[in-house]
Scaffold this active site. Structure first.
Site, PDB file in Angstrom:
ATOM      1  N   ASP A   9     -43.793  -4.656  46.962  1.00  0.00           N
ATOM      2  CA  ASP A   9     -43.305  -4.488  48.323  1.00  0.00           C
ATOM      3  C   ASP A   9     -43.503  -3.020  48.708  1.00  0.00           C
ATOM      4  OD1 ASP A   9     -41.660  -5.076  50.715  1.00  0.00           O
ATOM      5  OD2 ASP A   9     -40.198  -3.787  49.702  1.00  0.00           O
ATOM      6  N   ASP A  11     -41.868  -1.049  52.032  1.00  0.00           N
ATOM      7  CA  ASP A  11     -40.680  -0.367  52.547  1.00  0.00           C
ATOM      8  C   ASP A  11     -39.497  -0.533  51.598  1.00  0.00           C
ATOM      9  OD1 ASP A  11     -41.279   0.608  55.419  1.00  0.00           O
ATOM     10  OD2 ASP A  11     -42.107  -1.419  55.382  1.00  0.00           O
ATOM     11  N   ASP A 207     -37.332  -4.569  46.767  1.00  0.00           N
ATOM     12  CA  ASP A 207     -35.952  -4.111  46.941  1.00  0.00           C
ATOM     13  C   ASP A 207     -35.051  -5.148  47.597  1.00  0.00           C
ATOM     14  OD1 ASP A 207     -37.404  -3.651  49.462  1.00  0.00           O
ATOM     15  OD2 ASP A 207     -35.533  -2.738  50.138  1.00  0.00           O
TER      16      ASP A 207
END
Length: 255
Positions: A9, A11, A207
């Site tokens: 991922d 961001d 995240d």
């Protein structure tokens, strides 16, 4: 972890806003040097894949557009299998519009369409909401890029696609038929194709417990949750969903 393919991922995992997560460049370089295949996976449709690659390279992580899979690409490809060349109204920003046009869709500014495409849109307003309502009343169907409620940025979070989706569903009384982004298998199929490995030989590092980790668990990937973005260590879902690894950031992957 011995897996050949690694999906990251962006961001909150590799960077936050314009700041690289400390240790990210070193971790990614080490994986590549060890012969691992690396690709980047994002639900965010606000930039083109070339823009993402340029940003990564600028921040110290060399990347090409082909290394990036985002929800704009996946939505355009998936919709092309459902209704190629259809007229669409887009709640979204120019990179998504460009991707749809490049895949042969007729992007319109009025309600005479067969699909309303919903995405993270910082220009979302009453006029767009009304056009979506009128389109659905004329029979248009709903499709969305991603389910994220917020997007991590430097200093906090901002509203993401779920806000636009909720508004459209509320006024139309209709439910989005397909959400192509994480945790959907639709985006993972494209990403694994880029890596050239099966799910059992791939890892997802992210995240968000509800997208990155849930997708990995459902579809048989290794899972690494990093606490450098949205999810906190005391979130009860961490114990419930049980990622294979929980780390402060991707720096610890090679320690």
């Amino acid at each position: 972890m011995p897996h050949r393919g690694w999906l990251f991922d962006l961001d909150g995992t590799v960077y936050r806003g314009e700041a690289l997560i400390p240790g990210a460049a070193e971790t990614l370089a080490a994986l590549r040097a060890a012969g691992r295949r690396v690709a980047f996976l994002s639900n965010k449709p606000l930039q083109t894949r070339a823009d993402y690659a340029a940003k990564l390279t600028r921040l110290g992580v060399p990347a090409a557009a082909e290394d990036v899979v985002n929800s704009s690409l996946v939505l355009a490809r998936h919709l092309a299998t459902l209704d190629p060349g259809a007229p669409v109204f887009v709640i979204g920003e120019p990179p998504l519009v460009s991707e749809l046009a490049a895949h042969g869709f007729e992007v319109r500014a009025d309600h005479r369409v067969r699909w309303v495409v919903i995405a993270f849109d910082r220009t979302f307003d009453y006029a767009k909401l009304n056009t979506a309502l009128q389109a659905v009343r004329q029979g248009a169907r709903l499709i969305a890029t991603n389910p994220d409620r917020t997007c991590p940025v430097e200093g906090g979070e901002i509203p993401d696609c779920a806000g636009m989706t909720a508004a459209v569903e509320a006024v139309t009384g209709k439910t989005v038929e397909v959400i192509v982004g994480k945790p959907s298998p639709i985006i993972l199929e494209v990403a694994l194709g880029r890596l050239g490995v099966p799910a059992r030989d791939a890892v997802i590092v992210g995240d968000r417990i509800e997208t990155d980790i849930v997708m990995g668990k459902r579809l048989g990937l290794g899972t690494v949750l990093v606490l450098s973005g949205v999810t906190r260590a005391d979130d009860p879902r961490v114990a419930e969903i049980a990622p294979d690894l929980v780390l402060p950031s991707i720096r610890e992957l090679i320690r």
